[in-house]
Design an enzyme around this catalytic site. Structure first.
Site, PDB file in Angstrom:
ATOM      1  N   TRP A 103       1.025  -1.183   0.090  1.00  0.00           N
ATOM      2  CA  TRP A 103      -0.081  -0.272  -0.017  1.00  0.00           C
ATOM      3  C   TRP A 103       0.764   1.100  -0.011  1.00  0.00           C
ATOM      4  O   TRP A 103       0.615   2.154  -0.674  1.00  0.00           O
ATOM      5  CB  TRP A 103      -0.859  -0.030   1.097  1.00  0.00           C
ATOM      6  CG  TRP A 103      -2.049  -1.143   0.863  1.00  0.00           C
ATOM      7  CD1 TRP A 103      -2.242  -2.303   1.659  1.00  0.00           C
ATOM      8  CD2 TRP A 103      -3.153  -1.036   0.012  1.00  0.00           C
ATOM      9  NE1 TRP A 103      -3.176  -2.980   1.264  1.00  0.00           N
ATOM     10  CE2 TRP A 103      -3.596  -2.295   0.163  1.00  0.00           C
ATOM     11  CE3 TRP A 103      -3.372  -0.177  -1.125  1.00  0.00           C
ATOM     12  CZ2 TRP A 103      -4.782  -2.642  -0.715  1.00  0.00           C
ATOM     13  CZ3 TRP A 103      -4.562  -0.466  -1.830  1.00  0.00           C
ATOM     14  CH2 TRP A 103      -5.257  -1.744  -1.645  1.00  0.00           C
ATOM     15  N   ASP A 173      -1.388   6.922   6.278  1.00  0.00           N
ATOM     16  CA  ASP A 173      -2.550   6.004   5.949  1.00  0.00           C
ATOM     17  C   ASP A 173      -2.839   5.053   7.231  1.00  0.00           C
ATOM     18  O   ASP A 173      -2.088   4.128   7.257  1.00  0.00           O
ATOM     19  CB  ASP A 173      -2.259   5.229   4.603  1.00  0.00           C
ATOM     20  CG  ASP A 173      -3.334   4.426   4.148  1.00  0.00           C
ATOM     21  OD1 ASP A 173      -4.328   4.242   4.936  1.00  0.00           O
ATOM     22  OD2 ASP A 173      -3.258   3.689   3.249  1.00  0.00           O
ATOM     23  N   LYS A 197     -12.534  -1.154   7.506  1.00  0.00           N
ATOM     24  CA  LYS A 197     -11.740  -2.198   8.373  1.00  0.00           C
ATOM     25  C   LYS A 197     -12.285  -1.989   9.668  1.00  0.00           C
ATOM     26  O   LYS A 197     -12.687  -2.866  10.511  1.00  0.00           O
ATOM     27  CB  LYS A 197     -10.441  -2.004   8.245  1.00  0.00           C
ATOM     28  CG  LYS A 197      -9.686  -2.752   7.210  1.00  0.00           C
ATOM     29  CD  LYS A 197      -9.441  -2.234   5.640  1.00  0.00           C
ATOM     30  CE  LYS A 197      -8.715  -2.748   4.858  1.00  0.00           C
ATOM     31  NZ  LYS A 197      -8.486  -2.198   3.535  1.00  0.00           N
TER      32      LYS A 197
END
Length: 362
Positions: A103, A173, A197
């Site tokens: 990511w 992030d 999430k």
């Protein structure tokens, strides 16, 4: 209702059962209005009260930090990969990106399309099995910001401690580990997270940042991609994902009921310790992927002795009601995502299955 699955999906992921039941009770008619919250105007008083309450709950959980604002945006973290450099990376400046996994690499790739980016650190040489230490991260004094990915879902690594970037804004992030533990927001210029999430369903992205970063006018980019647009309009510039924000508010309420971030952290550590202890004490039948100092509280990645055994494990676990234990297709192996809403009982059941599988196949 039938038996709930043991949900270890990486995202969209498990939601608290209590939140789902509250939403079910209010789904058709919300607070005596004669309609669902999904049917009402986002500019009406009823929806705006939910919207504002969710923003207030976020900052309350962070200790009411001075000078920070919350935005509700759309497009997931992937859109933030572009919005951040579009708004914060001016011509003639650089941004440092810590390369810690899949990511982080995607975030840097997008930023390179927009401005000058340098690798502030990289653990690719260790196959992204650890997070870099403070002394490995290059902080350039004139950098516009330094970007990190707090938790890498694919590799299963997480920052145990966040780096100190001094006067350079730290942008992070936190999509896969936001509110899994207490957070010193003052260390950051900006954090962002897709909700799917730990905060609610997919559809809304939360941005929490210093007001000075959000208010800077970036008139060279389209209006909808400017943070200042959403700040000045209380995230109501365009129609928000109202039901997702309602669900975020209810999930935040649930976090408060667990004892806040401290209470959630205690439960998360108990789940993670149970699973990692099972891996470490399996006599080598299971092996953890992440190095010990960087093990994630949210995504436990592990391998077996062969791909054939891993396929058998995945198949048998599905038959026993376990969902989402296959590793990401890019790396293989196995992964248990144990986000906030995954109950301890699900992890205990997985541990029992792991013990039985090892006994039968060891």
């Amino acid at each position: 209702m039938g038996k709930r699955a043991y949900n270890f999906n990486a995202g969209p992921a498990a939601l608290p059962l209590e939140v789902l039941e509250r939403a079910q009770a209010e789904f058709v008619e919300f607070q005596g209005t004669g309609m669902s919250i999904m049917e009402m105007s986002h500019r009406g008083a009823v929806y705006e009260s939910v919207h504002n309450e969710a923003q207030e709950r976020i900052l309350k959980l962070l200790g009411q930090p001075s000078g920070y604002k919350t935005l509700f945006l759309q497009g997931g973290a992937s859109t933030q990969f572009a919005m951040i450099p579009m708004n914060l990376l001016a011509a003639g400046r650089q941004a440092g990106y810590v390369m810690s996994g899949s990511w982080a690499s995607k975030a840097a790739k997008e930023a390179k399309l927009i401005g000058d980016v340098y690798a502030a650190a990289s653990t690719e040489g260790d196959k992204f099995t650890r997070m870099p230490a403070q002394d490995e991260i290059e902080i350039r004094e004139d950098a516009a910001y330094v970007h990190i990915t707090s938790n890498e879902t694919i590799e299963g690594v997480q920052f145990a401690q966040y780096p100190d970037t001094g006067s350079v804004p730290l942008v992070a992030d936190l999509s896969s580990d936001i509110f899994c533990r207490p957070l010193e927001i003052e260390k950051f210029g900006m954090i962002y997270a897709g909700a799917q999430k730990n905060l609610g369903p997919s559809g809304v992205t939360v941005v929490i940042a210093k007001e000075e970063l959000l208010s800077a006018e970036a008139k060279h980019i389209p209006t909808v991609f400017r943070y200042s647009t959403h700040l000045s309009n209380n995230s109501l510039y365009n129609t928000p994902p109202s039901f997702s924000i309602y669900m975020v508010n209810e999930t935040l309420r649930w976090i408060e009921e667990q004892g806040g971030l401290e209470g959630v952290e205690a439960k998360n550590r108990a789940k993670a310790n149970l699973l990692y202890d099972t891996i470490d004490n399996s006599g080598g039948f299971y092996s953890g992927v992440a190095q010990a100092g960087s093990r994630s509280l949210m995504n436990v990645t592990f391998r077996l002795g062969s791909e054939e055994l891993e396929k058998a494990f995945a198949k048998e676990s599905e038959q026993q009601g376990f969902v989402g234990l296959k590793g990401h297709r890019s790396v293989g192996g196995l992964r248990a995502s144990i986000y906030n809403a995954v109950p301890h009982e699900s992890v205990a059941a997985l541990v029992d299955f792991m013990g039985d599988f090892a006994k039968r196949n060891g």
